[in-house]
Motif scaffolding. Structure first.
Motif, mmCIF file in Angstrom:
data_model
loop_
_atom_site.group_PDB
_atom_site.id
_atom_site.type_symbol
_atom_site.label_atom_id
_atom_site.label_comp_id
_atom_site.label_asym_id
_atom_site.label_seq_id
_atom_site.Cartn_x
_atom_site.Cartn_y
_atom_site.Cartn_z
ATOM 1 N N TYR A 66 0.835 -1.209 0.000
ATOM 2 C CA TYR A 66 0.000 0.000 0.000
ATOM 3 C C TYR A 66 0.871 1.261 0.000
ATOM 4 N N THR A 67 1.885 1.277 0.863
ATOM 5 C CA THR A 67 2.765 2.448 0.973
ATOM 6 C C THR A 67 3.519 2.703 -0.329
ATOM 7 N N GLN A 68 3.952 1.617 -0.980
ATOM 8 C CA GLN A 68 4.654 1.768 -2.260
ATOM 9 C C GLN A 68 3.755 2.391 -3.316
ATOM 10 N N LEU A 69 2.514 1.916 -3.395
ATOM 11 C CA LEU A 69 1.565 2.473 -4.371
ATOM 12 C C LEU A 69 1.259 3.944 -4.066
ATOM 13 N N LEU A 70 1.100 4.261 -2.794
ATOM 14 C CA LEU A 70 0.819 5.641 -2.407
ATOM 15 C C LEU A 70 1.983 6.552 -2.777
ATOM 16 N N GLN A 71 3.219 6.089 -2.544
ATOM 17 C CA GLN A 71 4.393 6.889 -2.886
ATOM 18 C C GLN A 71 4.480 7.111 -4.389
ATOM 19 N N ARG A 72 4.160 6.072 -5.179
ATOM 20 C CA ARG A 72 4.184 6.223 -6.636
ATOM 21 C C ARG A 72 3.187 7.277 -7.089
ATOM 22 N N LEU A 73 2.034 7.352 -6.436
ATOM 23 C CA LEU A 73 1.064 8.409 -6.751
ATOM 24 C C LEU A 73 1.616 9.783 -6.371
#
Length: 465
Positions: A66-73
């Motif tokens: 989840y954190t990785q996806l949020l950072q990519r956004l």
């Protein structure tokens, strides 16, 4: 174990950079239109992945994912805040797995075990060729330097007999692409800027064990099984000899994480493409008679027949160099691994077909990545050290002769007999001096002759391993 797939900035031999750097100013940036184009492609991939996990059962992904996806956004600066916010809300609506639970699609299992979990370690034997042998026109080795591939290339090239690489790829030229051994496959679409065809373009990692894997790039059509797991939707299990896709030609490489090439003096410089330092021979893993049959299609006749990519010798000029402060192989942050990231790369190496010819490969020669032989084919960079002082190399074009003495057309199969410099066609000058065992000073003078160059100017740059 989840298999991480990195997007490689792979260009086919005929493809050139769409960017030029018309300034030596280190603050050079991509223009807004180009930046938006790249971010739009990235946003499409992120949306696809979030949509997939949103549709899965609760607990399919964990906090770290989840954190990785949020950072990519968060990293997207050119996409409208409203679009970003919509997908942040969708991401926040996903019910995460409890801490310690494995991350992966619940239905994506085989024999009761989640796909994405590799098994065993060490190499395996390949019992199938990546392309039917009778359909192969030629195989090109590791270690070529072509355009934006400034440092020696970590993959070979398979070309089908029906393919004309000077034209756009056509479906009537496509042939089947096969898994060389059983494995677990992860699939990603190539970013549009690197795509070889509008029909489709995919990069596949086939993990045959937890440490041994093959990579295919520029596969234009993939099997239904692989389509279902493309772009973050999971993993597919394949058998040796199974058709995994179709293409007229593709990149192919073999990697073993238990092997680290000793010709990369600073391995951490290659973290952007971590597989590179674990590249092994293209042919040795194939069972006989396949190995011999594939070698017969190989352009390179010099040993090692598979080619070589790691030329660094500590304290010598030979090998790869990166402009100081530009993140090694990754390049400047503003390029974000998109076209132009190679502008800060330089290699003093040897021709991929005929290693008797010294090649200077430049990431920025008058705004383009280009490769040259050197007048007189020396001094040899493996003999140059900090005591050698300032050196002046005159850059020239080069070409190839077949074993029968004819000029090679670079399209059809031929046994390469000789790479040779065109001594009268001087294209520019490189001035270089080793300051320390892992630091050099270098300046490029496009379209000038050695007699016109006295010494370094303020445009000289520092490069490190």
């Amino acid at each position: 174990m989840l298999v991480t797939l990195f997007v490689t900035a792979c260009l086919t031999p005929e493809k050139k950079s769409i960017l030029t750097n018309d300034s030596q100013d280190p603050s050079f940036q991509l223009d807004k239109g180009q930046k938006y184009q790249y971010e739009e492609a990235r946003f499409k991939d992120i949306k696809s992945e979030i949509d997939y996990w949103y549709s899965q059962k609760e607990g399919s992904i964990g906090k770290e994912h989840y954190t990785q996806l949020l950072q990519r956004l968060h990293d997207l600066k050119e996409i409208s805040p409203a679009e970003i916010e919509l997908y942040k809300q969708r991401l926040d609506a996903i019910v995460l797995a409890e801490d310690g639970k494995s991350d992966g699609p619940n239905e994506n299992q085989e024999n009761g075990k989640p796909l994405g979990s590799c098994e065993g370690s060490g190499p395996v034997v390949f019992t199938a060729a990546p392309m039917n042998v009778e359909e192969i026109e030629k195989i090109e080795p590791l270690g070529l330097m072509i355009g934006g591939h400034v440092t020696p290339i970590d993959h070979g090239y398979y070309s089908g007999k029906k393919w004309n690489p000077s034209n756009e790829r056509k479906e009537e030229e496509f042939v089947d692409v096969f898994a060389p051994a059983a494995g677990l496959v992860e699939v990603r679409s190539m970013p549009s800027v690197y795509a070889s065809s509008k029909i489709g373009d995919y990069r596949l990692i086939l993990r045959h064990s937890c440490t041994f894997y093959t990579i295919f790039i520029h596969v234009n059509q993939i099997s239904e099984k692989l389509l279902k797991v493309a772009d973050g939707k999971g993993f597919a299990s394949v058998k040796a000899g199974e058709v995994i896709g179709r293409a007229p030609g593709f990149d192919f490489s073999v990697h073993n994480d238990e092997v680290t090439l000793n010709g990369f003096i600073v391995p951490s410089s290659y973290e952007a493409e971590e597989w590179k330092i674990h590249t092994i021979d293209l042919f040795d893993s194939f069972s006989e008679p396949l190995r011999t049959q594939l070698l017969e299609k190989n352009i390179r006749q010099a040993e090692p027949r598979s080619g070589k990519i790691d030329y660094d010798i500590d304290g010598k000029l030979v090998g790869n160099w990166f402009e100081e402060g530009t993140n090694g192989y990754k390049g400047k942050e503003e390029f974000d691994r998109m076209p132009g990231y190679w502008q800060t790369h330089i290699a003093f190496a040897y021709d991929g077909y005929d290693p008797s010819l010294v090649i200077i490969s430049l990431g920025d020669f008058a705004g383009e990545a280009q490769q040259f032989a050197i007048k007189g084919n020396g001094p040899d960079p493996k003999e140059i050290n900090p005591e050698s002082g300032m050196l002046k190399y005159e850059l020239i074009k080069y070409d190839y002769k077949t074993a029968s003495g004819e000029r090679w057309d670079r399209w059809h199969f031929a046994k390469i007999g000789e790479a040779y410099g065109l001594e009268s066609e001087i294209q520019g000058v490189v001035l270089v001096q080793m300051l320390e065992k892992r630091k050099i000073k270098l300046e490029v003078f496009p379209y000038q002759k050695g007699s016109e160059i006295i010494g370094f100017t303020n445009n000289a740059k520092i490069y490190v391993r």
